[in-house]
Design an enzyme around this catalytic site. Structure first.
Site, PDB file in Angstrom:
ATOM      1  N   ARG A 196      -2.631  -1.985  -3.448  1.00 48.98           N
ATOM      2  CA  ARG A 196      -3.719  -1.008  -3.382  1.00 48.98           C
ATOM      3  C   ARG A 196      -3.412   0.108  -4.382  1.00 48.98           C
ATOM      4  O   ARG A 196      -2.333   0.690  -4.379  1.00 48.98           O
ATOM      5  CB  ARG A 196      -3.825  -0.407  -1.978  1.00 48.98           C
ATOM      6  CG  ARG A 196      -4.876   0.699  -1.893  1.00 48.98           C
ATOM      7  CD  ARG A 196      -4.822   1.399  -0.549  1.00 48.98           C
ATOM      8  NE  ARG A 196      -5.789   2.487  -0.480  1.00 48.98           N
ATOM      9  CZ  ARG A 196      -5.489   3.725  -0.109  1.00 48.98           C
ATOM     10  NH1 ARG A 196      -4.236   4.057   0.184  1.00 48.98           N
ATOM     11  NH2 ARG A 196      -6.420   4.654  -0.048  1.00 48.98           N
ATOM     12  N   ASN A 205       0.867  -1.181   0.000  1.00 45.55           N
ATOM     13  CA  ASN A 205       0.000   0.000   0.000  1.00 45.55           C
ATOM     14  C   ASN A 205       0.899   1.225   0.000  1.00 45.55           C
ATOM     15  O   ASN A 205       1.364   1.678   1.051  1.00 45.55           O
ATOM     16  CB  ASN A 205      -0.916  -0.025   1.227  1.00 45.55           C
ATOM     17  CG  ASN A 205      -1.906   1.129   1.259  1.00 45.55           C
ATOM     18  OD1 ASN A 205      -1.801   2.076   0.483  1.00 45.55           O
ATOM     19  ND2 ASN A 205      -2.854   1.065   2.175  1.00 45.55           N
ATOM     20  N   MET A 252      -8.213  13.324  17.001  1.00 44.72           N
ATOM     21  CA  MET A 252      -9.375  13.416  17.873  1.00 44.72           C
ATOM     22  C   MET A 252      -9.010  13.259  19.348  1.00 44.72           C
ATOM     23  O   MET A 252      -9.677  13.813  20.228  1.00 44.72           O
ATOM     24  CB  MET A 252     -10.414  12.372  17.458  1.00 44.72           C
ATOM     25  CG  MET A 252     -11.781  12.564  18.085  1.00 44.72           C
ATOM     26  SD  MET A 252     -12.525  14.185  17.815  1.00 44.72           S
ATOM     27  CE  MET A 252     -13.026  14.027  16.094  1.00 44.72           C
ATOM     28  N   GLY A 291     -13.674   5.742  14.072  1.00 47.35           N
ATOM     29  CA  GLY A 291     -14.875   4.920  14.162  1.00 47.35           C
ATOM     30  C   GLY A 291     -14.723   3.759  15.127  1.00 47.35           C
ATOM     31  O   GLY A 291     -15.678   3.357  15.791  1.00 47.35           O
ATOM     32  N   HIS A 319     -16.744   5.125   7.612  1.00 46.80           N
ATOM     33  CA  HIS A 319     -15.291   4.990   7.770  1.00 46.80           C
ATOM     34  C   HIS A 319     -14.755   6.333   8.270  1.00 46.80           C
ATOM     35  O   HIS A 319     -14.723   7.314   7.532  1.00 46.80           O
ATOM     36  CB  HIS A 319     -14.675   4.622   6.410  1.00 46.80           C
ATOM     37  CG  HIS A 319     -13.182   4.502   6.410  1.00 46.80           C
ATOM     38  ND1 HIS A 319     -12.519   3.298   6.247  1.00 46.80           N
ATOM     39  CD2 HIS A 319     -12.199   5.428   6.538  1.00 46.80           C
ATOM     40  CE1 HIS A 319     -11.228   3.498   6.267  1.00 46.80           C
ATOM     41  NE2 HIS A 319     -11.003   4.791   6.440  1.00 46.80           N
ATOM     42  N   ASN A 376     -12.362   3.677  17.712  1.00 44.41           N
ATOM     43  CA  ASN A 376     -11.783   4.036  19.010  1.00 44.41           C
ATOM     44  C   ASN A 376     -12.464   5.180  19.743  1.00 44.41           C
ATOM     45  O   ASN A 376     -12.132   5.436  20.904  1.00 44.41           O
ATOM     46  CB  ASN A 376     -10.296   4.380  18.820  1.00 44.41           C
ATOM     47  CG  ASN A 376      -9.483   3.194  18.383  1.00 44.41           C
ATOM     48  OD1 ASN A 376      -9.444   2.181  19.061  1.00 44.41           O
ATOM     49  ND2 ASN A 376      -8.844   3.300  17.224  1.00 44.41           N
ATOM     50  N   HIS A 435     -12.023   4.585  -0.333  1.00 43.62           N
ATOM     51  CA  HIS A 435     -12.151   3.680   0.816  1.00 43.62           C
ATOM     52  C   HIS A 435     -12.994   2.457   0.459  1.00 43.62           C
ATOM     53  O   HIS A 435     -13.543   1.784   1.334  1.00 43.62           O
ATOM     54  CB  HIS A 435     -12.797   4.382   2.033  1.00 43.62           C
ATOM     55  CG  HIS A 435     -11.998   5.516   2.584  1.00 43.62           C
ATOM     56  ND1 HIS A 435     -12.589   6.628   3.156  1.00 43.62           N
ATOM     57  CD2 HIS A 435     -10.666   5.719   2.662  1.00 43.62           C
ATOM     58  CE1 HIS A 435     -11.653   7.471   3.557  1.00 43.62           C
ATOM     59  NE2 HIS A 435     -10.484   6.945   3.262  1.00 43.62           N
ATOM     60  N   GLU A 487      -7.893  -3.606   5.701  1.00 48.26           N
ATOM     61  CA  GLU A 487      -7.735  -3.444   4.255  1.00 48.26           C
ATOM     62  C   GLU A 487      -6.683  -4.381   3.692  1.00 48.26           C
ATOM     63  O   GLU A 487      -6.806  -4.847   2.556  1.00 48.26           O
ATOM     64  CB  GLU A 487      -7.414  -1.987   3.933  1.00 48.26           C
ATOM     65  CG  GLU A 487      -8.567  -1.035   4.228  1.00 48.26           C
ATOM     66  CD  GLU A 487      -8.261   0.411   3.882  1.00 48.26           C
ATOM     67  OE1 GLU A 487      -8.448   0.784   2.717  1.00 48.26           O
ATOM     68  OE2 GLU A 487      -7.835   1.148   4.790  1.00 48.26           O
ATOM     69  N   ARG A 502      -9.013  17.825   5.882  1.00 47.66           N
ATOM     70  CA  ARG A 502      -9.783  18.115   4.670  1.00 47.66           C
ATOM     71  C   ARG A 502     -11.165  18.648   5.032  1.00 47.66           C
ATOM     72  O   ARG A 502     -11.802  18.180   5.964  1.00 47.66           O
ATOM     73  CB  ARG A 502      -9.900  16.858   3.805  1.00 47.66           C
ATOM     74  CG  ARG A 502      -8.632  16.533   3.047  1.00 47.66           C
ATOM     75  CD  ARG A 502      -8.737  15.196   2.339  1.00 47.66           C
ATOM     76  NE  ARG A 502      -8.165  14.125   3.144  1.00 47.66           N
ATOM     77  CZ  ARG A 502      -8.286  12.841   2.857  1.00 47.66           C
ATOM     78  NH1 ARG A 502      -8.977  12.449   1.802  1.00 47.66           N
ATOM     79  NH2 ARG A 502      -7.728  11.925   3.623  1.00 47.66           N
TER      80      ARG A 502
END
Length: 402
Positions: free
Chosen positions: A95, A7, A287, A336, A212, A338, A184, A388, A245
Protein backbone atom coordinates in the site's frame (compact mmCIF):
# COMPACT_ATOMS: atom_id res chain seq x y z
CA UNK A 1 -0.09 -18.12 -5.43
CA UNK A 2 1.03 -16.68 -2.08
CA UNK A 3 1.04 -12.91 -1.75
CA UNK A 4 2.48 -10.92 1.13
CA UNK A 5 0.75 -7.59 1.72
CA UNK A 6 2.71 -4.77 3.39
CA UNK A 7 1.03 -1.65 4.74
CA UNK A 8 3.63 0.66 6.28
CA UNK A 9 2.25 3.53 8.34
CA UNK A 10 4.11 6.38 10.00
CA UNK A 11 4.71 4.35 13.20
CA UNK A 12 3.51 0.85 12.35
CA UNK A 13 3.62 -1.94 9.77
CA UNK A 14 0.65 -4.19 9.02
CA UNK A 15 1.42 -7.40 7.16
CA UNK A 16 -0.67 -10.28 5.89
CA UNK A 17 0.17 -13.43 3.96
CA UNK A 18 -2.60 -14.85 1.76
CA UNK A 19 -2.95 -18.00 -0.31
CA UNK A 20 -4.80 -16.67 -3.36
CA UNK A 21 -5.93 -20.12 -4.47
CA UNK A 22 -8.86 -19.68 -2.08
CA UNK A 23 -7.97 -16.28 -0.56
CA UNK A 24 -7.14 -17.89 2.78
CA UNK A 25 -5.24 -15.76 5.30
CA UNK A 26 -2.18 -17.72 6.39
CA UNK A 27 -0.90 -15.06 8.79
CA UNK A 28 -1.86 -11.55 9.81
CA UNK A 29 0.30 -9.30 11.95
CA UNK A 30 1.25 -5.84 13.15
CA UNK A 31 4.47 -4.15 14.18
CA UNK A 32 3.64 -1.06 16.21
CA UNK A 33 5.26 1.68 18.31
CA UNK A 34 8.11 2.01 15.83
CA UNK A 35 10.67 4.53 17.13
CA UNK A 36 9.45 4.31 20.74
CA UNK A 37 11.36 2.87 23.70
CA UNK A 38 9.58 -0.46 23.37
CA UNK A 39 7.88 -1.80 20.27
CA UNK A 40 5.34 -4.57 19.90
CA UNK A 41 4.97 -7.24 17.24
CA UNK A 42 1.98 -9.54 17.14
CA UNK A 43 0.76 -12.09 14.63
CA UNK A 44 -2.10 -14.54 14.22
CA UNK A 45 -1.18 -17.64 12.24
CA UNK A 46 -3.96 -19.46 10.35
CA UNK A 47 -6.73 -17.23 11.79
CA UNK A 48 -10.14 -18.85 12.12
CA UNK A 49 -8.76 -22.36 11.72
CA UNK A 50 -8.42 -25.11 14.33
CA UNK A 51 -4.66 -24.64 14.47
CA UNK A 52 -4.91 -20.85 14.95
CA UNK A 53 -1.95 -19.51 16.91
CA UNK A 54 -1.46 -16.04 18.37
CA UNK A 55 2.07 -14.79 19.03
CA UNK A 56 3.00 -11.47 20.66
CA UNK A 57 6.47 -10.14 21.47
CA UNK A 58 8.02 -6.90 22.65
CA UNK A 59 11.21 -5.60 21.10
CA UNK A 60 13.03 -2.38 20.35
CA UNK A 61 11.90 -1.32 16.88
CA UNK A 62 14.16 1.58 16.02
CA UNK A 63 12.85 2.16 12.50
CA UNK A 64 10.83 0.64 9.67
CA UNK A 65 13.79 -1.39 8.47
CA UNK A 66 13.99 -3.09 11.88
CA UNK A 67 10.22 -3.58 11.84
CA UNK A 68 10.28 -5.26 8.44
CA UNK A 69 13.04 -7.62 9.56
CA UNK A 70 11.03 -8.54 12.67
CA UNK A 71 7.92 -9.21 10.59
CA UNK A 72 9.86 -11.40 8.14
CA UNK A 73 11.50 -13.30 11.01
CA UNK A 74 8.12 -14.03 12.59
CA UNK A 75 6.62 -15.25 9.32
CA UNK A 76 9.60 -17.53 8.70
CA UNK A 77 9.85 -18.90 12.26
CA UNK A 78 10.30 -22.69 11.76
CA UNK A 79 7.72 -23.45 14.47
CA UNK A 80 4.95 -21.72 12.51
CA UNK A 81 5.63 -23.23 9.11
CA UNK A 82 4.14 -20.35 7.12
CA UNK A 83 7.29 -19.49 5.17
CA UNK A 84 10.19 -21.92 5.00
CA UNK A 85 12.04 -20.00 2.29
CA UNK A 86 11.69 -16.47 0.82
CA UNK A 87 10.88 -18.17 -2.47
CA UNK A 88 7.63 -19.47 -0.93
CA UNK A 89 6.18 -16.01 -1.63
CA UNK A 90 5.12 -15.36 -5.22
CA UNK A 91 4.55 -11.61 -4.96
CA UNK A 92 4.41 -8.69 -2.52
CA UNK A 93 1.77 -5.98 -2.61
CA UNK A 94 2.53 -2.63 -0.99
CA UNK A 95 0.00 0.00 0.00
CA UNK A 96 1.32 3.43 -1.02
CA UNK A 97 -0.65 6.40 0.25
CA UNK A 98 0.07 9.02 -2.41
CA UNK A 99 0.68 8.44 -6.09
CA UNK A 100 -0.05 12.04 -7.09
CA UNK A 101 -0.98 12.26 -10.77
CA UNK A 102 1.66 9.70 -11.73
CA UNK A 103 -0.32 6.55 -11.02
CA UNK A 104 -3.84 5.69 -12.12
CA UNK A 105 -3.64 1.98 -11.34
CA UNK A 106 -1.52 -0.59 -9.44
CA UNK A 107 1.99 -0.81 -10.85
CA UNK A 108 4.90 -3.26 -10.75
CA UNK A 109 7.65 -1.58 -8.73
CA UNK A 110 10.73 -0.49 -10.67
CA UNK A 111 13.43 2.08 -10.03
CA UNK A 112 11.35 4.64 -11.92
CA UNK A 113 8.31 3.88 -9.76
CA UNK A 114 10.34 4.33 -6.57
CA UNK A 115 11.62 7.67 -7.87
CA UNK A 116 8.07 8.82 -8.62
CA UNK A 117 6.92 7.84 -5.12
CA UNK A 118 9.84 9.87 -3.74
CA UNK A 119 8.79 12.86 -5.85
CA UNK A 120 5.34 12.70 -4.24
CA UNK A 121 6.70 12.85 -0.68
CA UNK A 122 5.75 16.57 -0.33
CA UNK A 123 2.10 15.51 -0.83
CA UNK A 124 2.31 12.85 1.92
CA UNK A 125 5.36 13.58 4.10
CA UNK A 126 4.28 11.26 6.93
CA UNK A 127 3.26 8.28 4.82
CA UNK A 128 5.23 7.98 1.57
CA UNK A 129 8.66 7.73 3.30
CA UNK A 130 7.35 4.86 5.45
CA UNK A 131 5.87 3.19 2.35
CA UNK A 132 9.25 3.49 0.62
CA UNK A 133 11.04 1.95 3.61
CA UNK A 134 8.70 -1.03 3.38
CA UNK A 135 9.40 -1.41 -0.33
CA UNK A 136 13.19 -1.16 -0.03
CA UNK A 137 13.51 -3.62 2.83
CA UNK A 138 11.14 -6.09 1.16
CA UNK A 139 13.29 -5.92 -1.98
CA UNK A 140 16.34 -6.80 0.13
CA UNK A 141 14.63 -9.61 2.03
CA UNK A 142 12.82 -11.15 -0.94
CA UNK A 143 15.25 -10.77 -3.82
CA UNK A 144 13.73 -11.38 -7.23
CA UNK A 145 10.14 -11.56 -5.95
CA UNK A 146 7.77 -9.30 -7.98
CA UNK A 147 6.54 -6.34 -5.97
CA UNK A 148 3.48 -4.22 -6.77
CA UNK A 149 2.50 -0.77 -5.51
CA UNK A 150 -1.21 -0.18 -4.89
CA UNK A 151 -1.98 3.52 -4.45
CA UNK A 152 -4.63 4.96 -2.11
CA UNK A 153 -5.17 7.77 -4.59
CA UNK A 154 -5.44 5.69 -7.78
CA UNK A 155 -9.17 4.92 -7.57
CA UNK A 156 -9.90 8.65 -7.42
CA UNK A 157 -7.99 9.53 -10.59
CA UNK A 158 -11.30 9.35 -12.48
CA UNK A 159 -12.60 12.42 -10.63
CA UNK A 160 -13.25 15.13 -13.26
CA UNK A 161 -11.28 18.38 -13.31
CA UNK A 162 -14.22 20.49 -12.13
CA UNK A 163 -14.37 18.33 -8.98
CA UNK A 164 -10.66 18.06 -8.19
CA UNK A 165 -9.61 21.67 -8.81
CA UNK A 166 -9.55 24.16 -5.95
CA UNK A 167 -10.46 27.78 -6.73
CA UNK A 168 -6.86 28.91 -6.20
CA UNK A 169 -4.38 30.54 -8.58
CA UNK A 170 -3.98 28.01 -11.38
CA UNK A 171 -0.19 28.11 -11.14
CA UNK A 172 -0.41 26.28 -7.80
CA UNK A 173 -1.82 23.33 -9.69
CA UNK A 174 0.44 23.83 -12.70
CA UNK A 175 3.67 24.00 -10.68
CA UNK A 176 2.91 22.11 -7.47
CA UNK A 177 -0.06 19.89 -8.39
CA UNK A 178 -2.26 21.34 -5.64
CA UNK A 179 -5.63 19.63 -6.18
CA UNK A 180 -8.02 17.11 -4.64
CA UNK A 181 -6.58 13.59 -4.70
CA UNK A 182 -8.68 11.62 -2.22
CA UNK A 183 -7.63 8.62 -0.13
CA UNK A 184 -9.01 5.30 1.17
CA UNK A 185 -9.35 4.41 -2.51
CA UNK A 186 -8.55 0.73 -1.98
CA UNK A 187 -11.31 0.47 0.63
CA UNK A 188 -13.91 2.36 -1.42
CA UNK A 189 -13.16 0.29 -4.52
CA UNK A 190 -13.35 -2.99 -2.59
CA UNK A 191 -16.70 -2.35 -0.90
CA UNK A 192 -18.20 -0.94 -4.11
CA UNK A 193 -17.33 -4.15 -5.91
CA UNK A 194 -18.75 -6.23 -3.07
CA UNK A 195 -21.93 -4.14 -3.07
CA UNK A 196 -22.44 -4.68 -6.80
CA UNK A 197 -21.97 -8.42 -6.33
CA UNK A 198 -24.47 -8.50 -3.47
CA UNK A 199 -26.99 -6.45 -5.45
CA UNK A 200 -26.57 -8.77 -8.41
CA UNK A 201 -25.84 -5.92 -10.80
CA UNK A 202 -22.78 -4.82 -12.81
CA UNK A 203 -20.77 -2.18 -10.95
CA UNK A 204 -20.63 -0.17 -14.18
CA UNK A 205 -24.42 0.36 -13.94
CA UNK A 206 -24.54 1.48 -10.30
CA UNK A 207 -24.37 4.83 -8.54
CA UNK A 208 -23.13 4.37 -4.98
CA UNK A 209 -22.14 6.45 -1.96
CA UNK A 210 -19.37 4.72 0.00
CA UNK A 211 -18.89 5.92 3.60
CA UNK A 212 -15.60 4.87 5.22
CA UNK A 213 -15.76 5.77 8.92
CA UNK A 214 -12.82 4.97 11.18
CA UNK A 215 -10.28 7.14 12.95
CA UNK A 216 -9.86 8.57 9.46
CA UNK A 217 -13.10 9.16 7.56
CA UNK A 218 -14.04 9.75 3.95
CA UNK A 219 -17.02 9.51 1.63
CA UNK A 220 -16.91 8.84 -2.10
CA UNK A 221 -19.48 9.35 -4.85
CA UNK A 222 -19.20 6.44 -7.30
CA UNK A 223 -20.95 6.86 -10.67
CA UNK A 224 -21.13 3.85 -12.98
CA UNK A 225 -18.36 2.22 -10.98
CA UNK A 226 -15.96 5.18 -11.03
CA UNK A 227 -15.07 7.70 -8.34
CA UNK A 228 -16.39 11.12 -9.37
CA UNK A 229 -15.95 12.99 -6.08
CA UNK A 230 -14.59 12.34 -2.60
CA UNK A 231 -14.26 14.23 0.66
CA UNK A 232 -10.52 13.98 1.34
CA UNK A 233 -8.43 16.43 -0.64
CA UNK A 234 -4.79 17.29 -1.20
CA UNK A 235 -4.18 15.70 2.20
CA UNK A 236 -6.23 13.37 4.43
CA UNK A 237 -7.55 16.37 6.44
CA UNK A 238 -10.47 17.73 4.43
CA UNK A 239 -14.10 16.67 4.57
CA UNK A 240 -15.72 14.61 7.33
CA UNK A 241 -15.09 14.94 11.07
CA UNK A 242 -12.51 12.33 12.09
CA UNK A 243 -10.96 10.98 15.28
CA UNK A 244 -8.34 13.70 15.65
CA UNK A 245 -8.64 15.52 12.31
CA UNK A 246 -10.93 18.52 11.86
CA UNK A 247 -12.32 17.90 8.39
CA UNK A 248 -13.72 21.03 6.73
CA UNK A 249 -12.91 24.36 8.39
CA UNK A 250 -12.88 27.95 7.19
CA UNK A 251 -9.39 28.30 5.62
CA UNK A 252 -9.07 31.75 7.21
CA UNK A 253 -8.89 30.03 10.61
CA UNK A 254 -5.16 29.64 9.97
CA UNK A 255 -4.64 33.40 9.71
CA UNK A 256 -6.96 34.06 12.66
CA UNK A 257 -5.00 31.68 14.91
CA UNK A 258 -1.66 33.11 13.78
CA UNK A 259 -2.74 36.67 14.50
CA UNK A 260 -4.73 36.15 17.69
CA UNK A 261 -3.39 33.00 19.36
CA UNK A 262 0.35 33.31 18.63
CA UNK A 263 0.40 30.00 16.71
CA UNK A 264 2.79 29.34 13.84
CA UNK A 265 1.88 27.23 10.82
CA UNK A 266 3.41 24.04 12.27
CA UNK A 267 1.41 24.40 15.50
CA UNK A 268 -1.78 25.00 13.53
CA UNK A 269 -1.12 21.98 11.31
CA UNK A 270 -0.44 19.83 14.39
CA UNK A 271 -3.68 21.01 16.01
CA UNK A 272 -5.85 20.38 12.95
CA UNK A 273 -4.42 16.89 12.39
CA UNK A 274 -3.86 15.58 15.92
CA UNK A 275 -5.89 17.63 18.40
CA UNK A 276 -9.13 18.32 16.54
CA UNK A 277 -12.07 16.24 15.27
CA UNK A 278 -13.87 14.20 17.93
CA UNK A 279 -10.91 14.55 20.29
CA UNK A 280 -10.94 18.33 20.00
CA UNK A 281 -14.66 18.55 20.67
CA UNK A 282 -14.86 16.27 23.71
CA UNK A 283 -11.45 14.83 24.59
CA UNK A 284 -12.14 11.35 23.17
CA UNK A 285 -11.32 10.07 19.70
CA UNK A 286 -12.68 6.54 20.22
CA UNK A 287 -16.41 6.36 19.54
CA UNK A 288 -16.85 3.71 22.24
CA UNK A 289 -15.54 6.15 24.84
CA UNK A 290 -17.83 8.84 23.44
CA UNK A 291 -20.92 6.65 23.84
CA UNK A 292 -19.89 5.82 27.42
CA UNK A 293 -19.41 9.52 28.15
CA UNK A 294 -22.82 10.35 26.65
CA UNK A 295 -24.42 7.70 28.87
CA UNK A 296 -22.81 9.50 31.83
CA UNK A 297 -24.34 12.82 30.83
CA UNK A 298 -21.32 14.36 29.08
CA UNK A 299 -22.76 17.12 26.87
CA UNK A 300 -19.54 17.70 24.92
CA UNK A 301 -19.45 14.01 23.96
CA UNK A 302 -23.04 14.33 22.69
CA UNK A 303 -21.99 17.42 20.74
CA UNK A 304 -19.10 15.51 19.13
CA UNK A 305 -21.47 12.74 18.00
CA UNK A 306 -23.95 15.30 16.67
CA UNK A 307 -21.28 17.25 14.79
CA UNK A 308 -19.83 14.15 13.14
CA UNK A 309 -23.13 12.62 12.06
CA UNK A 310 -24.46 15.99 10.85
CA UNK A 311 -21.37 16.42 8.65
CA UNK A 312 -21.85 12.87 7.35
CA UNK A 313 -25.48 13.61 6.47
CA UNK A 314 -24.60 16.89 4.76
CA UNK A 315 -22.13 15.13 2.46
CA UNK A 316 -24.62 12.34 1.70
CA UNK A 317 -26.96 15.08 0.45
CA UNK A 318 -24.19 16.73 -1.54
CA UNK A 319 -23.19 13.47 -3.22
CA UNK A 320 -26.81 12.62 -4.00
CA UNK A 321 -26.90 15.89 -5.93
CA UNK A 322 -23.62 14.99 -7.68
CA UNK A 323 -24.85 11.52 -8.70
CA UNK A 324 -28.44 12.43 -9.57
CA UNK A 325 -29.55 8.85 -8.85
CA UNK A 326 -28.34 6.74 -5.94
CA UNK A 327 -28.74 2.97 -5.97
CA UNK A 328 -26.88 2.15 -2.76
CA UNK A 329 -25.20 3.60 0.31
CA UNK A 330 -22.39 1.61 1.95
CA UNK A 331 -21.06 1.86 5.52
CA UNK A 332 -17.62 0.40 6.17
CA UNK A 333 -14.47 0.57 8.39
CA UNK A 334 -14.24 0.57 12.20
CA UNK A 335 -17.06 2.97 13.06
CA UNK A 336 -19.07 2.26 9.93
CA UNK A 337 -19.10 -1.47 10.69
CA UNK A 338 -19.52 -1.36 14.46
CA UNK A 339 -21.53 1.72 15.42
CA UNK A 340 -25.27 1.38 14.81
CA UNK A 341 -25.97 4.81 16.34
CA UNK A 342 -23.65 6.63 13.94
CA UNK A 343 -25.16 4.79 10.96
CA UNK A 344 -28.69 5.63 12.08
CA UNK A 345 -27.97 9.31 12.81
CA UNK A 346 -26.11 9.73 9.51
CA UNK A 347 -29.20 8.81 7.48
CA UNK A 348 -31.89 10.01 9.87
CA UNK A 349 -34.29 12.46 8.22
CA UNK A 350 -33.51 11.38 4.65
CA UNK A 351 -36.64 9.24 4.31
CA UNK A 352 -38.20 11.64 1.80
CA UNK A 353 -35.27 10.83 -0.51
CA UNK A 354 -36.19 7.15 -0.47
CA UNK A 355 -33.57 6.21 2.14
CA UNK A 356 -35.31 3.95 4.66
CA UNK A 357 -33.16 2.17 7.22
CA UNK A 358 -34.42 -0.92 9.05
CA UNK A 359 -33.50 0.14 12.58
CA UNK A 360 -33.94 -3.35 14.01
CA UNK A 361 -31.56 -4.90 11.49
CA UNK A 362 -29.17 -1.97 11.89
CA UNK A 363 -28.87 -2.54 15.65
CA UNK A 364 -25.80 -4.80 15.48
CA UNK A 365 -22.12 -4.91 14.74
CA UNK A 366 -21.44 -5.92 11.16
CA UNK A 367 -19.24 -9.00 10.81
CA UNK A 368 -20.32 -9.89 7.28
CA UNK A 369 -22.16 -7.97 4.53
CA UNK A 370 -25.73 -7.17 5.47
CA UNK A 371 -28.60 -5.21 3.93
CA UNK A 372 -29.68 -2.49 6.39
CA UNK A 373 -32.53 -0.92 4.43
CA UNK A 374 -36.23 -1.68 4.48
CA UNK A 375 -37.71 -3.62 1.59
CA UNK A 376 -39.56 -0.52 0.34
CA UNK A 377 -36.46 1.69 0.42
CA UNK A 378 -35.62 3.09 -3.05
CA UNK A 379 -31.96 3.21 -2.03
CA UNK A 380 -30.36 0.08 -0.65
CA UNK A 381 -28.27 0.57 2.50
CA UNK A 382 -25.44 -1.89 3.06
CA UNK A 383 -22.99 -2.59 5.83
CA UNK A 384 -19.92 -4.20 4.26
CA UNK A 385 -16.70 -4.94 6.15
CA UNK A 386 -13.72 -3.58 4.27
CA UNK A 387 -10.70 -5.76 3.58
CA UNK A 388 -7.89 -3.63 2.22
CA UNK A 389 -5.32 -6.41 2.52
CA UNK A 390 -7.38 -8.76 0.36
CA UNK A 391 -8.03 -5.93 -2.08
CA UNK A 392 -4.30 -5.21 -2.34
CA UNK A 393 -3.54 -8.91 -2.87
CA UNK A 394 -6.18 -9.14 -5.62
CA UNK A 395 -4.79 -6.04 -7.32
CA UNK A 396 -1.23 -7.43 -7.19
CA UNK A 397 -2.38 -10.75 -8.60
CA UNK A 398 -4.25 -9.02 -11.43
CA UNK A 399 -1.27 -6.82 -12.33
CA UNK A 400 0.99 -9.85 -12.55
CA UNK A 401 -1.59 -11.75 -14.61
CA UNK A 402 -1.56 -14.83 -12.40
Amino acid sequence: MKILVINSGSSSIKFQLLDMADETVLASGLVERIGETEGLIKCIFRPGQEEELKVEKTAVVADHESGMHLAAAMLSDPQQGVITDPGDIDAIGHRVVHGGEDFHKPTVITGEVVAAIENNIPLAPLHNPANLDGIRVAQELFVGIPQVAIFDTAFHQTIPAHAYHYALPYELYDKHRVRRYGFHGTSHKFVAGECARLMGRPLEELNLISIHLGNGCSMTAIKNGQSVDTTLGLTPLEGLVMGTRSGDVDPAIHAFLARNCDMDIDAIDEMLNKESGLKGLCGYNDMRDIHDAIAGGNEQAKLALDVQTYRNKKYVGAFMAVLGRVDGIIFTAGIGENDAVVREMTLQGLESFGILMDLEVNNQRIKKPILLSKEESRVQIWGIPTNEELAIAREAQAVLGR
